[in-house]
Design a protein around this motif. Structure first.
Motif, PDB file in Angstrom:
ATOM      1  N   SER A  51      -0.961 -11.919  17.667  1.00 45.31           N
ATOM      2  CA  SER A  51       0.244 -11.695  18.489  1.00 45.31           C
ATOM      3  C   SER A  51       0.659 -12.895  19.487  1.00 45.31           C
ATOM      4  N   GLY A  52      -0.368 -13.225  19.987  1.00 45.65           N
ATOM      5  CA  GLY A  52      -0.269 -14.464  20.883  1.00 45.65           C
ATOM      6  C   GLY A  52       0.117 -15.648  20.448  1.00 45.65           C
ATOM      7  N   VAL A  53      -0.448 -15.874  19.022  1.00 39.63           N
ATOM      8  CA  VAL A  53      -0.045 -16.966  18.184  1.00 39.63           C
ATOM      9  C   VAL A  53       1.321 -17.183  17.863  1.00 39.63           C
ATOM     10  N   TYR A  54       1.652 -15.951  17.465  1.00 36.59           N
ATOM     11  CA  TYR A  54       3.214 -15.744  16.969  1.00 36.59           C
ATOM     12  C   TYR A  54       4.197 -15.897  18.298  1.00 36.59           C
ATOM     13  N   LEU A  55       3.594 -15.612  19.269  1.00 33.62           N
ATOM     14  CA  LEU A  55       4.660 -15.885  20.686  1.00 33.62           C
ATOM     15  C   LEU A  55       4.687 -17.323  20.771  1.00 33.62           C
ATOM     16  N   THR A  56       3.706 -17.905  20.653  1.00 34.87           N
ATOM     17  CA  THR A  56       3.499 -19.376  21.030  1.00 34.87           C
ATOM     18  C   THR A  56       4.379 -20.047  20.144  1.00 34.87           C
ATOM     19  N   MET A  57       4.384 -19.930  19.021  1.00 29.99           N
ATOM     20  CA  MET A  57       5.059 -20.366  17.872  1.00 29.99           C
ATOM     21  C   MET A  57       6.506 -20.041  17.872  1.00 29.99           C
ATOM     22  N   ALA A  58       6.877 -18.914  18.666  1.00 34.44           N
ATOM     23  CA  ALA A  58       8.345 -18.693  18.899  1.00 34.44           C
ATOM     24  C   ALA A  58       9.070 -19.821  19.924  1.00 34.44           C
ATOM     25  N   GLY A  59       8.236 -20.240  20.783  1.00 33.47           N
ATOM     26  CA  GLY A  59       8.850 -21.047  21.672  1.00 33.47           C
ATOM     27  C   GLY A  59       8.261 -22.492  21.501  1.00 33.47           C
ATOM     28  N   TYR A  60       8.330 -23.420  22.583  1.00 33.32           N
ATOM     29  CA  TYR A  60       7.890 -24.742  22.352  1.00 33.32           C
ATOM     30  C   TYR A  60       6.601 -24.976  22.019  1.00 33.32           C
ATOM     31  N   PRO A  61       6.246 -25.900  21.114  1.00 34.11           N
ATOM     32  CA  PRO A  61       7.197 -27.004  20.597  1.00 34.11           C
ATOM     33  C   PRO A  61       7.804 -26.635  19.143  1.00 34.11           C
ATOM     34  N   LEU A  62       7.304 -25.607  18.448  1.00 35.83           N
ATOM     35  CA  LEU A  62       7.878 -24.969  17.181  1.00 35.83           C
ATOM     36  C   LEU A  62       9.109 -24.600  17.063  1.00 35.83           C
ATOM     37  N   ASN A  63       9.371 -23.785  18.300  1.00 37.05           N
ATOM     38  CA  ASN A  63      10.869 -23.170  18.465  1.00 37.05           C
ATOM     39  C   ASN A  63      11.175 -22.524  16.982  1.00 37.05           C
ATOM     40  N   LYS A  64      10.094 -21.253  16.704  1.00 38.76           N
ATOM     41  CA  LYS A  64      10.615 -20.550  15.723  1.00 38.76           C
ATOM     42  C   LYS A  64      11.352 -19.490  16.005  1.00 38.76           C
ATOM     43  N   GLY A  65      11.489 -19.268  16.978  1.00 38.12           N
ATOM     44  CA  GLY A  65      12.486 -18.053  17.500  1.00 38.12           C
ATOM     45  C   GLY A  65      12.496 -16.733  17.048  1.00 38.12           C
ATOM     46  N   ASN A  66      13.625 -16.173  16.655  1.00 40.86           N
ATOM     47  CA  ASN A  66      13.614 -14.885  16.625  1.00 40.86           C
ATOM     48  C   ASN A  66      12.647 -14.101  15.589  1.00 40.86           C
ATOM     49  N   THR A  67      12.355 -14.949  14.356  1.00 38.60           N
ATOM     50  CA  THR A  67      11.234 -14.520  13.534  1.00 38.60           C
ATOM     51  C   THR A  67      10.147 -14.309  13.717  1.00 38.60           C
ATOM     52  N   HIS A  68       9.438 -15.316  14.706  1.00 41.79           N
ATOM     53  CA  HIS A  68       8.167 -15.098  15.413  1.00 41.79           C
ATOM     54  C   HIS A  68       8.077 -14.181  16.557  1.00 41.79           C
ATOM     55  N   TYR A  69       9.237 -14.060  17.182  1.00 35.53           N
ATOM     56  CA  TYR A  69       9.270 -12.924  18.253  1.00 35.53           C
ATOM     57  C   TYR A  69       8.937 -11.569  17.755  1.00 35.53           C
TER      58      TYR A  69
END
Length: 499
Positions: free
Chosen positions: A220-238
């Protein structure tokens, strides 16, 4: 790459461990000349291989050249919430003036890649061992989890890094590897954790080993990190972060302690809200966590280093009447003088959160063996609240998570906030509840925001000057690749920005 060369010998440190006991992965002494060609034939050897992946977690608490600094404390210093003084390197970390040759950068790189090397060997060799299938799967689940954990820190700290998934020998093409894009590293981390989920791990583990709850929490923490910088995956990963965190919360894996004392005593190691910890045990493996936070003249331990002392502005940034700021909750301002049962010494607020009374207190035994916590239930609760808010705004379930944490701190429940207000409330709660647990630096990386302690709001990381008189620049969004590694392996160039 010299780290990889060293790893070839490190791989076989694991053979000394016997199966199944927490004590086994607290020591790394090599007493065997067994090689991988004639090893990996029995179930006990499979267990020993897995046990040998854990000791590299002690890197977090490894002291740096006897300076009174450790990896965990230096992860806190760039944030700006620790007071200056104690060592030149500490002050350089706070002021953002260190060089790429500082030993901590090599220490973490080598330690975690050694853990990855042992995990790679186990993942390759254990499937060929004749043993109980369920036990084999469970052991592999531990290996996948630990490899993902090590990589999750390396990619956050160094960015694009070598992605090694096979054992290394002198003829391996990865002996001098290139750096892989960080997105590929995250892909492996996610893949490893999804694989670990399928391996029949126990929901929880009270001995310090990997568990299904730890796997889901880390993911869950990895997905949250991926949602933000630097990957900026956004809503899908939130959405992914919220869903995975909710599996942990709904599954009843863990529960909040009813006393903050249980965060740092011996009786509650690996229990209730403590999802995954680095293991220590008096007489086997100890650390200097309590010494690092101890004011002068009170501890029964070897020394009172006092190098990790929160600035007063941070303690004052909590809400009025927050239980966590009351005496001997998260912080303390007085205690018995060393060797006395009557004399009291007063001092500026220090981190009681890491004080081990059984070892350092007036009746202590002089042993510093508290565990170091990597994953804790309140973090998962706040991951859910933050991630779900980004997708659908504040929900009753998200309010429930943050308000449970606030209720324990004797604070009023939050309600009626906008999406933006709720986001900042969660970020503040992360700063306060997870204080000095190595979360703030990574939060700055992924949000590009820093906490203005006096104003109680969040500012742009690259323009705000913090309480230590420093503002972040792009350089300190990552650590440097250890310069000694680049000197040996030019494929690791170019160096990270600014270093």
């Amino acid at each position: 790459m010299n780290t990889k060369i060293k790893n070839i010998t490190v791989l076989f440190l694991l053979v000394i461990f016997s199966a199944g006991c927490t004590k086994d992965f607290l020591s790394e002494t090599n007493k065997s000349a067994i090689t991988q060609e004639n090893y990996f034939t029995t179930a006990s050897q499979a267990q020993a291989a897995i046990t040998g992946i854990y000791p590299m977690l002690h890197t977090f608490n490894q002291e740096i050249e006897f300076r009174g600094d450790a990896v965990w404390s230096l992860l806190e210093m760039p944030v700006g919430h620790i007071g200056l003084g104690g060592s030149q390197y500490k002050d350089g970390s706070i002021k953002h003036t260190n060089s790429a040759n500082e030993p901590v950068y090599k220490m973490v790189w080598s330690g975690f890649y050694n853990g990855i090397s042992n995990a790679n060997l186990a993942i390759e060799k254990i499937p060929g061992i004749t043993m109980n299938d369920a036990k084999k799967k469970s052991l592999l689940g531990e290996a996948y989890f630990l490899r993902a954990l090590y990589y999750s820190y390396l990619v956050k700290l160094y960015g694009d890094i070598p992605l090694i998934t096979k054992p290394i020998n002198f003829s391996s093409p990865d002996l001098y590897p290139e750096r892989s894009p960080k997105e590929k590293v995250y892909d492996l981390i996610v893949s490893d954790l999804l694989e670990a989920e399928k391996m029949g791990l126990p929901k929880v583990d009270n001995t310090g080993k990997a568990s299904l709850g730890a796997v889901k929490s880390l993911l869950s923490g990895v997905y949250l990190t991926m949602a933000g910088y630097p990957l900026n995956k956004g809503n899908t990963h939130y959405q992914l972060a919220a869903a995975k965190a909710k599996e942990v919360l709904d599954g009843g894996y863990y529960k909040l302690f009813d006393s903050y004392d249980y965060l740092h005593d011996r009786a509650h190691k690996n229990k209730d809200e403590l999802i995954f910890q680095v293991q220590y045990l008096a007489g086997v493996k100890v650390n200097r966590i309590t010494e690092f936070i101890s004011p002068s003249g009170i501890s029964k331990l070897t020394s009172d280093l006092g190098t990790v002392v929160p600035i007063k502005e941070f303690v004052e940034s909590y809400e009025a009447n927050d239980k966590r700021t009351q005496e001997k909750q998260f912080y303390f301002t007085e205690d018995y003088a060393r060797g006395s049962t009557t004399k009291i010494i007063k001092f500026a607020p220090a981190l009681y959160k890491y004080w081990l009374e059984e070892g350092a207190g007036k009746n202590g035994d002089g042993n510093s063996d508290q565990n170091w916590t990597l994953l804790r239930l309140p973090e998962v609760m706040l991951i859910y609240a933050e991630a779900s808010n980004e997708v659908e705004g504040p929900t009753s379930y998200a309010y429930d998570q943050i308000n449970k944490i606030r209720t324990r701190a004797n604070l009023v429940n939050l309600k009626g906030l906008t999406k933006d207000q709720f986001r900042e409330a969660i970020w503040r709660e992360r700063y306060h509840e997870l204080a000095f647990e190595n979360k703030a630096y990574f939060d700055i990386q992924r949000t590009r925001k820093v906490y203005n302690l006096k104003a109680g709001k969040f500012e742009d990381a690259f323009s705000y000057i913090n309480e230590s008189g420093v503002k972040f620049n792009q350089q300190y969004m990552l650590w440097p690749i250890p310069q000694s590694e680049i000197d040996v392996n030019k494929k690791l160039s170019p160096q990270n920005t600014g270093w």
